[in-house]
Design a protein around this motif. Structure first.
Motif, PDB file in Angstrom:
ATOM      1  N   VAL A  29       0.829  -1.194   0.000  1.00 12.91           N
ATOM      2  CA  VAL A  29       0.000   0.000   0.000  1.00 12.91           C
ATOM      3  C   VAL A  29       0.867   1.248   0.000  1.00 12.91           C
ATOM      4  N   GLY A  30       2.126   1.066  -0.353  1.00  9.89           N
ATOM      5  CA  GLY A  30       3.032   2.194  -0.483  1.00  9.89           C
ATOM      6  C   GLY A  30       3.404   2.813   0.846  1.00  9.89           C
ATOM      7  N   GLY A  31       3.238   2.074   1.948  1.00 12.19           N
ATOM      8  CA  GLY A  31       3.570   2.606   3.260  1.00 12.19           C
ATOM      9  C   GLY A  31       2.639   3.718   3.680  1.00 12.19           C
ATOM     10  N   SER A  32       1.545   3.883   2.984  1.00 13.34           N
ATOM     11  CA  SER A  32       0.652   4.995   3.239  1.00 13.34           C
ATOM     12  C   SER A  32      -0.789   4.508   3.243  1.00 13.34           C
ATOM     13  N   LEU A  33      -1.498   4.885   4.279  1.00 13.54           N
ATOM     14  CA  LEU A  33      -2.908   4.503   4.382  1.00 13.54           C
ATOM     15  C   LEU A  33      -3.722   5.774   4.522  1.00 13.54           C
ATOM     16  N   TYR A  81     -10.111  -3.297  -0.419  1.00 12.33           N
ATOM     17  CA  TYR A  81      -9.529  -1.956  -0.451  1.00 12.33           C
ATOM     18  C   TYR A  81      -8.249  -1.909   0.378  1.00 12.33           C
ATOM     19  N   ALA A  82      -7.162  -1.434  -0.239  1.00 10.10           N
ATOM     20  CA  ALA A  82      -5.849  -1.393   0.399  1.00 10.10           C
ATOM     21  C   ALA A  82      -5.431   0.016   0.789  1.00 10.10           C
ATOM     22  N   GLY A  83      -6.246   1.010   0.484  1.00  7.19           N
ATOM     23  CA  GLY A  83      -5.880   2.400   0.762  1.00  7.19           C
ATOM     24  C   GLY A  83      -5.305   3.050  -0.491  1.00  7.19           C
ATOM     25  N   GLY A  84      -5.332   4.359  -0.509  1.00  9.37           N
ATOM     26  CA  GLY A  84      -4.743   5.099  -1.617  1.00  9.37           C
ATOM     27  C   GLY A  84      -5.366   4.820  -2.970  1.00  9.37           C
ATOM     28  N   GLY A  85      -6.639   4.430  -2.994  1.00  9.80           N
ATOM     29  CA  GLY A  85      -7.305   4.161  -4.257  1.00  9.80           C
ATOM     30  C   GLY A  85      -6.891   2.845  -4.904  1.00  9.80           C
ATOM     31  N   ARG A  86      -6.359   1.910  -4.104  1.00  7.09           N
ATOM     32  CA  ARG A  86      -5.881   0.636  -4.633  1.00  7.09           C
ATOM     33  C   ARG A  86      -6.590  -0.550  -3.979  1.00  7.09           C
ATOM     34  N   ILE A  87      -6.600  -1.663  -4.698  1.00 10.46           N
ATOM     35  CA  ILE A  87      -7.215  -2.893  -4.195  1.00 10.46           C
ATOM     36  C   ILE A  87      -6.292  -4.083  -4.423  1.00 10.46           C
ATOM     37  N   TRP A  88      -6.434  -5.074  -3.550  1.00  4.95           N
ATOM     38  CA  TRP A  88      -5.887  -6.407  -3.799  1.00  4.95           C
ATOM     39  C   TRP A  88      -7.001  -7.184  -4.480  1.00  4.95           C
ATOM     40  N   HIS A  89      -6.667  -7.844  -5.591  1.00  7.52           N
ATOM     41  CA  HIS A  89      -7.689  -8.602  -6.311  1.00  7.52           C
ATOM     42  C   HIS A  89      -7.044  -9.657  -7.196  1.00  7.52           C
ATOM     43  N   SER A  90      -7.869 -10.568  -7.651  1.00  4.22           N
ATOM     44  CA  SER A  90      -7.475 -11.583  -8.625  1.00  4.22           C
ATOM     45  C   SER A  90      -8.271 -11.270  -9.889  1.00  4.22           C
ATOM     46  N   PRO A  91      -7.647 -10.589 -10.852  1.00  4.49           N
ATOM     47  CA  PRO A  91      -8.416  -9.952 -11.914  1.00  4.49           C
ATOM     48  C   PRO A  91      -9.015 -10.824 -13.010  1.00  4.49           C
ATOM     49  N   LYS A  92      -8.265 -11.735 -13.600  1.00  6.43           N
ATOM     50  CA  LYS A  92      -8.795 -12.447 -14.773  1.00  6.43           C
ATOM     51  C   LYS A  92      -7.874 -13.591 -15.155  1.00  6.43           C
TER      52      LYS A  92
END
Length: 158
Positions: free
Chosen positions: A25-29, A126-137
């Motif tokens: 998460v880039g060290g930032s939440l 949701y991981a913070g900073g507008g990012r997610i952990w996911h399994s896309p395709k």
């Protein structure tokens, strides 16, 4: 601002936060506006996030629920199960089961549902900073990605 320097309660509640999770998460939440997303996140949401991050690089497989392969809802189901919470199997059923929240109230560990025409077709954590952990395709792996559309809804696991 990092979770380590500005969220000592996060570290004391969850133990040592893994370097992988913080790096992921880039060290930032942070949310836009400045308040840390991690402060109000529940322990089970933080654990689910950590579990999802630990599966980085696991291959996508339609219908898979882990521990070595996942589809999108299989990853969220697996992560929350390891955190002590039960979720239904599909992204739509998970959306129906969660408490819906606005984007301004989202927290680390909340589920992010991707919609098209009223149908939920994808989910991530949701991981913070507008990012997610996911399994896309098919052909991809569990990874951290920026949310790529505004056609999302947020849900909090109860």
């Amino acid at each position: 601002m990092t979770a380590q320097t500005h969220c000592p309660s996060l570290l004391s509640r969850t133990g040592a936060v893994s370097a992988l999770t913080l790096a992921a998460v880039g060290g930032s939440l942070l949310v836009p506006g400045g308040a840390s997303e991690a402060h109000a996140a529940s322990a089970h949401a933080l654990k689910a996030l950590k579990v999802a991050a630990s599966k980085r690089g696991a291959p996508y497989r339609w219908g898979a629920t882990g521990p070595y392969r996942f589809d999108c809802s299989g990853l969220t189901l697996y992560s929350y199960k390891k955190a002590g919470k039960r979720l239904p199997r599909t992204a739509q059923a998970q959306y129906n089961r969660t408490r819906h929240i606005s984007a301004s109230r989202r927290q680390v560990g909340d589920l992010v549902f991707f919609r098209s025409g009223g149908y939920v077709y994808h989910v991530g954590i949701y991981a913070g900073g507008g990012r997610i952990w996911h399994s896309p395709k098919t052909g991809s792996v569990v990874k951290l990605s920026k949310i790529w559309t505004k056609s999302v809804r947020y849900g909090r696991v109860r």
